[in-house]
Scaffold this motif. Structure first.
Motif, mmCIF file in Angstrom:
data_model
loop_
_atom_site.group_PDB
_atom_site.id
_atom_site.type_symbol
_atom_site.label_atom_id
_atom_site.label_comp_id
_atom_site.label_asym_id
_atom_site.label_seq_id
_atom_site.Cartn_x
_atom_site.Cartn_y
_atom_site.Cartn_z
ATOM 1 N N TYR A 74 4.563 7.391 0.899
ATOM 2 C CA TYR A 74 4.746 6.453 1.998
ATOM 3 C C TYR A 74 4.365 5.070 1.477
ATOM 4 O O TYR A 74 3.294 4.898 0.893
ATOM 5 C CB TYR A 74 3.858 6.800 3.184
ATOM 6 N N ALA A 75 5.229 4.092 1.696
ATOM 7 C CA ALA A 75 4.957 2.742 1.218
ATOM 8 C C ALA A 75 5.087 1.741 2.356
ATOM 9 O O ALA A 75 6.051 1.799 3.134
ATOM 10 C CB ALA A 75 5.907 2.371 0.090
ATOM 11 N N VAL A 79 -6.856 -1.159 -7.440
ATOM 12 C CA VAL A 79 -5.412 -0.935 -7.480
ATOM 13 C C VAL A 79 -5.092 0.534 -7.237
ATOM 14 O O VAL A 79 -4.166 0.870 -6.495
ATOM 15 C CB VAL A 79 -4.829 -1.401 -8.832
ATOM 16 N N ILE A 80 -5.872 1.435 -7.827
ATOM 17 C CA ILE A 80 -5.666 2.866 -7.642
ATOM 18 C C ILE A 80 -6.960 3.501 -7.137
ATOM 19 O O ILE A 80 -8.030 3.307 -7.725
ATOM 20 C CB ILE A 80 -5.252 3.571 -8.962
ATOM 21 N N SER A 81 -6.860 4.238 -6.031
ATOM 22 C CA SER A 81 -7.983 5.019 -5.505
ATOM 23 C C SER A 81 -7.490 6.435 -5.267
ATOM 24 O O SER A 81 -6.401 6.630 -4.710
ATOM 25 C CB SER A 81 -8.500 4.443 -4.183
ATOM 26 N N ILE A 141 0.858 -1.183 0.000
ATOM 27 C CA ILE A 141 0.000 0.000 0.000
ATOM 28 C C ILE A 141 0.892 1.230 0.000
ATOM 29 O O ILE A 141 1.749 1.392 0.882
ATOM 30 C CB ILE A 141 -0.955 0.028 1.209
ATOM 31 N N THR A 142 0.716 2.081 -1.000
ATOM 32 C CA THR A 142 1.526 3.280 -1.162
ATOM 33 C C THR A 142 0.608 4.489 -1.288
ATOM 34 O O THR A 142 -0.331 4.482 -2.096
ATOM 35 C CB THR A 142 2.420 3.168 -2.417
ATOM 36 N N TYR A 143 0.874 5.512 -0.489
ATOM 37 C CA TYR A 143 0.103 6.751 -0.508
ATOM 38 C C TYR A 143 0.977 7.847 -1.094
ATOM 39 O O TYR A 143 2.043 8.161 -0.558
ATOM 40 C CB TYR A 143 -0.356 7.118 0.901
ATOM 41 N N VAL A 144 0.533 8.444 -2.205
ATOM 42 C CA VAL A 144 1.328 9.430 -2.931
ATOM 43 C C VAL A 144 1.094 10.820 -2.335
ATOM 44 O O VAL A 144 -0.028 11.334 -2.355
ATOM 45 C CB VAL A 144 0.984 9.432 -4.434
ATOM 46 N N MET A 145 2.189 11.404 -1.834
ATOM 47 C CA MET A 145 2.110 12.734 -1.227
ATOM 48 C C MET A 145 2.291 13.836 -2.265
ATOM 49 O O MET A 145 1.596 14.851 -2.243
ATOM 50 C CB MET A 145 3.193 12.869 -0.161
#
Length: 267
Positions: A84-85, A104-106, A38-42
């Motif tokens: 953050y991964a 996969v992408i939200s 799970i990766t959140y793109v900042m």
């Protein structure tokens, strides 16, 4: 799929975490993931290829790569990604691996609460203080709950209005009191009708329904302790009429409170 997964019994096992700030030549080499990613793109952008499909991810996107997926990625050199991964396994209470029912992408946008949790986890991860992994796992649980709550719990919009959020916090601390829509509306300087509509729109329940739900949940907790009679539980939870309490409890929980009490006594 969401109906089959018991979210209350998910057990994450963290394997790797990173606050990723890539260079222009950064890339993830092609591989099969042995974990959930799970990766959140900042900030910035990157190109991910996941199971032979290519995605351009942007600020505010959440990437959820299932276990045993093909994965590779490169950053966009003129708009470097920051993210953050977390790589982890997810099991149920019987120890079986489970997957998350997420796309996969939200696009979840900028979420200050989520960012704060990642920052706290990052700090603990770097310090390596006594028992830090236990604390990091706690932050991961909170992160997963926040993500699942935002993407899957369509009835929970209470976070959208701080007045409703504060109302629920107050109700949880004063559930036994004679709380009414009128009294709570005065706390926030609102007309009772407007407050009642706002509460129902935010929670999906009327103020009275929500209060009763809190009271019955706490009543169930007290009964399971085996330390109180049904009458004592009713009074402690704000019900002056034990018969009304029993009727509501059975309607909500499927069994009368006396059955719950006696079942605990047998144990």
């Amino acid at each position: 799929m969401t109906e089959e997964l018991d979210f209350n019994n998910l057990i994450p096992e963290l394997h790797y975490y990173i606050h990723r700030k890539p260079t222009p030549g950064w890339k993830i080499e092609p591989c099969i993931t042995a974990f959930i990613d799970i990766t959140y793109v900042m900030h910035g952008k990157a190109e991910y290829t996941i199971n032979d499909q290519t995605y351009i991810v942007n600020k505010g996107d959440l990437i959820c790569i299932p276990q045993n997926s093909y994965r590779e990625a490169v950053t966009i050199p003129d708009d470097l990604i920051e993210c953050y991964a977390t790589n982890f396994l997810l099991r149920n209470k019987t120890g079986q691996n489970v997957s998350l029912p997420l796309p996969v992408i939200s696009h979840i946008g900028t979420n200050p609460q989520l960012i704060a949790l990642y920052n706290d986890m990052h700090s603990e991860w770097l310090q390596h203080n006594f028992g830090y992994m236990l604390k990091v796992r706690g932050f991961l649980c909170l992160i997963l709950h926040l993500i699942l709550d935002q993407l899957l719990n369509k009835t929970n919009n209470a976070q959208d209005d701080p007045r409703i959020k504060n109302s629920i916090r107050y109700m949880s601390a004063h559930y036994w009191e004679n709380l009414t829509t009128e009294k709570m509306a005065r706390r926030f300087h609102l007309h009772p009708a407007y407050y009642g509509n706002l509460f129902q729109k935010s929670t999906g329940m009327t103020f009275k329904q929500y209060l009763i739900s809190i009271r019955l949940n706490y009543a169930e907790n007290l009964l399971k302790s085996g330390e109180y009679s049904v009458g004592e539980v009713a009074l402690q939870c704000g019900f002056s009429d034990i018969f009304y309490f029993s009727k509501l409890f059975k309607a909500k929980k499927g069994i009368p409170p006396s059955a719950c009490f006696h079942e605990v006594k047998k144990l």
